[in-house]
Design a protein around this motif. Structure first.
Motif, PDB file in Angstrom:
ATOM      1  N   ALA A  70      -8.863 -64.945  11.539  1.00 52.29           N
ATOM      2  CA  ALA A  70     -10.160 -64.829  12.204  1.00 52.29           C
ATOM      3  C   ALA A  70     -10.986 -63.814  11.440  1.00 52.29           C
ATOM      4  O   ALA A  70     -10.448 -62.872  10.852  1.00 52.29           O
ATOM      5  N   ILE A  71     -12.290 -64.004  11.443  1.00 51.70           N
ATOM      6  CA  ILE A  71     -13.172 -63.090  10.727  1.00 51.70           C
ATOM      7  C   ILE A  71     -13.136 -61.733  11.412  1.00 51.70           C
ATOM      8  O   ILE A  71     -12.997 -61.638  12.632  1.00 51.70           O
ATOM      9  N   TYR A  72     -13.222 -60.665  10.608  1.00 50.95           N
ATOM     10  CA  TYR A  72     -13.142 -59.299  11.112  1.00 50.95           C
ATOM     11  C   TYR A  72     -14.550 -58.785  11.398  1.00 50.95           C
ATOM     12  O   TYR A  72     -15.432 -58.843  10.549  1.00 50.95           O
ATOM     13  N   ASN A  73     -14.749 -58.289  12.618  1.00 52.54           N
ATOM     14  CA  ASN A  73     -16.037 -57.739  13.016  1.00 52.54           C
ATOM     15  C   ASN A  73     -15.971 -56.219  12.884  1.00 52.54           C
ATOM     16  O   ASN A  73     -15.279 -55.560  13.660  1.00 52.54           O
ATOM     17  N   PRO A  74     -16.670 -55.624  11.900  1.00 55.32           N
ATOM     18  CA  PRO A  74     -16.570 -54.174  11.710  1.00 55.32           C
ATOM     19  C   PRO A  74     -17.190 -53.367  12.853  1.00 55.32           C
ATOM     20  O   PRO A  74     -16.801 -52.223  13.079  1.00 55.32           O
ATOM     21  N   ALA A  75     -18.126 -53.946  13.600  1.00 56.10           N
ATOM     22  CA  ALA A  75     -18.756 -53.222  14.698  1.00 56.10           C
ATOM     23  C   ALA A  75     -17.772 -52.965  15.836  1.00 56.10           C
ATOM     24  O   ALA A  75     -17.721 -51.871  16.398  1.00 56.10           O
ATOM     25  N   SER A  76     -16.968 -53.980  16.171  1.00 52.45           N
ATOM     26  CA  SER A  76     -16.002 -53.827  17.256  1.00 52.45           C
ATOM     27  C   SER A  76     -14.603 -53.503  16.745  1.00 52.45           C
ATOM     28  O   SER A  76     -13.712 -53.216  17.535  1.00 52.45           O
ATOM     29  N   ALA A  77     -14.402 -53.581  15.425  1.00 48.42           N
ATOM     30  CA  ALA A  77     -13.103 -53.338  14.776  1.00 48.42           C
ATOM     31  C   ALA A  77     -12.037 -54.292  15.290  1.00 48.42           C
ATOM     32  O   ALA A  77     -10.874 -53.943  15.415  1.00 48.42           O
ATOM     33  N   ARG A  81     -14.784 -64.619  16.733  1.00 47.79           N
ATOM     34  CA  ARG A  81     -15.041 -66.019  16.421  1.00 47.79           C
ATOM     35  C   ARG A  81     -16.407 -66.148  15.775  1.00 47.79           C
ATOM     36  O   ARG A  81     -17.256 -65.268  15.899  1.00 47.79           O
ATOM     37  N   VAL A  82     -16.606 -67.279  15.102  1.00 47.58           N
ATOM     38  CA  VAL A  82     -17.844 -67.499  14.364  1.00 47.58           C
ATOM     39  C   VAL A  82     -18.617 -68.640  15.003  1.00 47.58           C
ATOM     40  O   VAL A  82     -18.065 -69.688  15.320  1.00 47.58           O
ATOM     41  N   GLY A  83     -19.913 -68.411  15.198  1.00 45.63           N
ATOM     42  CA  GLY A  83     -20.803 -69.450  15.684  1.00 45.63           C
ATOM     43  C   GLY A  83     -21.880 -69.704  14.648  1.00 45.63           C
ATOM     44  O   GLY A  83     -22.087 -68.908  13.733  1.00 45.63           O
ATOM     45  N   ILE A  84     -22.590 -70.809  14.796  1.00 46.88           N
ATOM     46  CA  ILE A  84     -23.666 -71.154  13.874  1.00 46.88           C
ATOM     47  C   ILE A  84     -24.960 -71.216  14.666  1.00 46.88           C
ATOM     48  O   ILE A  84     -25.024 -71.839  15.723  1.00 46.88           O
ATOM     49  N   LYS A  85     -25.969 -70.525  14.153  1.00 44.31           N
ATOM     50  CA  LYS A  85     -27.255 -70.438  14.827  1.00 44.31           C
ATOM     51  C   LYS A  85     -28.324 -71.003  13.903  1.00 44.31           C
ATOM     52  O   LYS A  85     -28.287 -70.784  12.695  1.00 44.31           O
ATOM     53  N   LEU A  86     -29.273 -71.710  14.472  1.00 40.69           N
ATOM     54  CA  LEU A  86     -30.378 -72.283  13.714  1.00 40.69           C
ATOM     55  C   LEU A  86     -31.579 -71.353  13.838  1.00 40.69           C
ATOM     56  O   LEU A  86     -32.042 -71.050  14.940  1.00 40.69           O
ATOM     57  N   LEU A  87     -32.069 -70.878  12.690  1.00 41.66           N
ATOM     58  CA  LEU A  87     -33.229 -69.989  12.687  1.00 41.66           C
ATOM     59  C   LEU A  87     -34.517 -70.789  12.814  1.00 41.66           C
ATOM     60  O   LEU A  87     -34.523 -72.023  12.732  1.00 41.66           O
ATOM     61  N   LYS A  92     -29.517 -72.447   8.684  1.00 41.74           N
ATOM     62  CA  LYS A  92     -28.355 -72.186   9.520  1.00 41.74           C
ATOM     63  C   LYS A  92     -27.711 -70.893   9.059  1.00 41.74           C
ATOM     64  O   LYS A  92     -27.527 -70.673   7.865  1.00 41.74           O
ATOM     65  N   VAL A  93     -27.357 -70.040  10.010  1.00 44.07           N
ATOM     66  CA  VAL A  93     -26.670 -68.788   9.692  1.00 44.07           C
ATOM     67  C   VAL A  93     -25.450 -68.651  10.591  1.00 44.07           C
ATOM     68  O   VAL A  93     -25.404 -69.208  11.687  1.00 44.07           O
ATOM     69  N   ARG A  94     -24.474 -67.892  10.105  1.00 41.62           N
ATOM     70  CA  ARG A  94     -23.271 -67.623  10.884  1.00 41.62           C
ATOM     71  C   ARG A  94     -23.484 -66.370  11.713  1.00 41.62           C
ATOM     72  O   ARG A  94     -24.071 -65.398  11.235  1.00 41.62           O
ATOM     73  N   VAL A  95     -23.004 -66.385  12.946  1.00 41.07           N
ATOM     74  CA  VAL A  95     -23.135 -65.234  13.840  1.00 41.07           C
ATOM     75  C   VAL A  95     -21.784 -64.956  14.498  1.00 41.07           C
ATOM     76  O   VAL A  95     -20.942 -65.850  14.629  1.00 41.07           O
ATOM     77  N   PHE A  96     -21.592 -63.690  14.891  1.00 43.23           N
ATOM     78  CA  PHE A  96     -20.412 -63.327  15.669  1.00 43.23           C
ATOM     79  C   PHE A  96     -20.611 -63.818  17.098  1.00 43.23           C
ATOM     80  O   PHE A  96     -21.673 -63.638  17.693  1.00 43.23           O
ATOM     81  N   LYS A  97     -19.591 -64.445  17.677  1.00 40.11           N
ATOM     82  CA  LYS A  97     -19.696 -64.980  19.032  1.00 40.11           C
ATOM     83  C   LYS A  97     -19.804 -63.871  20.073  1.00 40.11           C
ATOM     84  O   LYS A  97     -20.484 -64.029  21.082  1.00 40.11           O
ATOM     85  N   SER A  98     -19.149 -62.731  19.848  1.00 35.64           N
ATOM     86  CA  SER A  98     -19.129 -61.678  20.864  1.00 35.64           C
ATOM     87  C   SER A  98     -20.483 -60.981  21.006  1.00 35.64           C
ATOM     88  O   SER A  98     -20.928 -60.691  22.098  1.00 35.64           O
ATOM     89  N   SER A  99     -21.137 -60.711  19.867  1.00 34.80           N
ATOM     90  CA  SER A  99     -22.373 -59.939  19.918  1.00 34.80           C
ATOM     91  C   SER A  99     -23.605 -60.758  19.600  1.00 34.80           C
ATOM     92  O   SER A  99     -24.722 -60.367  19.955  1.00 34.80           O
TER      93      SER A  99
END
Length: 108
Positions: A70-77, A81-87, A92-99
């Motif tokens: 799983a991708i490592y989130n440095p903010a939460s350590a 999970r990874v989501g995709i958001k449309l700007l 398309k950009v990848r975003v952290f699911k938690s934040s």
């Protein structure tokens, strides 16, 4: 769009290397990735004088299934999970699911 890319920092979720962090060095195929320092095995190599290689036991990094990292989130350590958001401009950009914050581009 691949959710996990070369250059991303990931954390291993299962297996004998559970909890280890590393950077993805390559994608072997659609489902498998190589992570530096994870799933390292000893390989016995025969000498080949034509290629100029010496024999012996070498360490080799083997592929790991992408569902086991799983991708490592440095903010939460933690792993995230990874989501995709449309700007608005259609990218398309990848975003952290938690934040919901955007994942920085990997340094490849």
């Amino acid at each position: 769009m691949n959710k996990i890319r070369k250059g991303d920092q990931v954390i291993v979720l299962t297996g004998r290397d559970k909890g280890k962090r590393g950077v993805i060095s390559a994608r072997v195929d659609v489902d498998h990735v190589l992570v530096e320092g994870v799933n390292v095995v000893k390989k016995h190599v025969k000498p080949n004088p034509l290629k100029g290689t010496t024999g012996g036991i070498v360490d080799k990094t083997m592929p790991i299934h992408q569902s086991n990292v799983a991708i490592y989130n440095p903010a939460s350590a933690k792993a995230d999970r990874v989501g995709i958001k449309l700007l608005d401009d259609g990218k398309k950009v990848r975003v952290f699911k938690s934040s919901g914050e955007q994942i920085p581009a990997p340094k490849a």
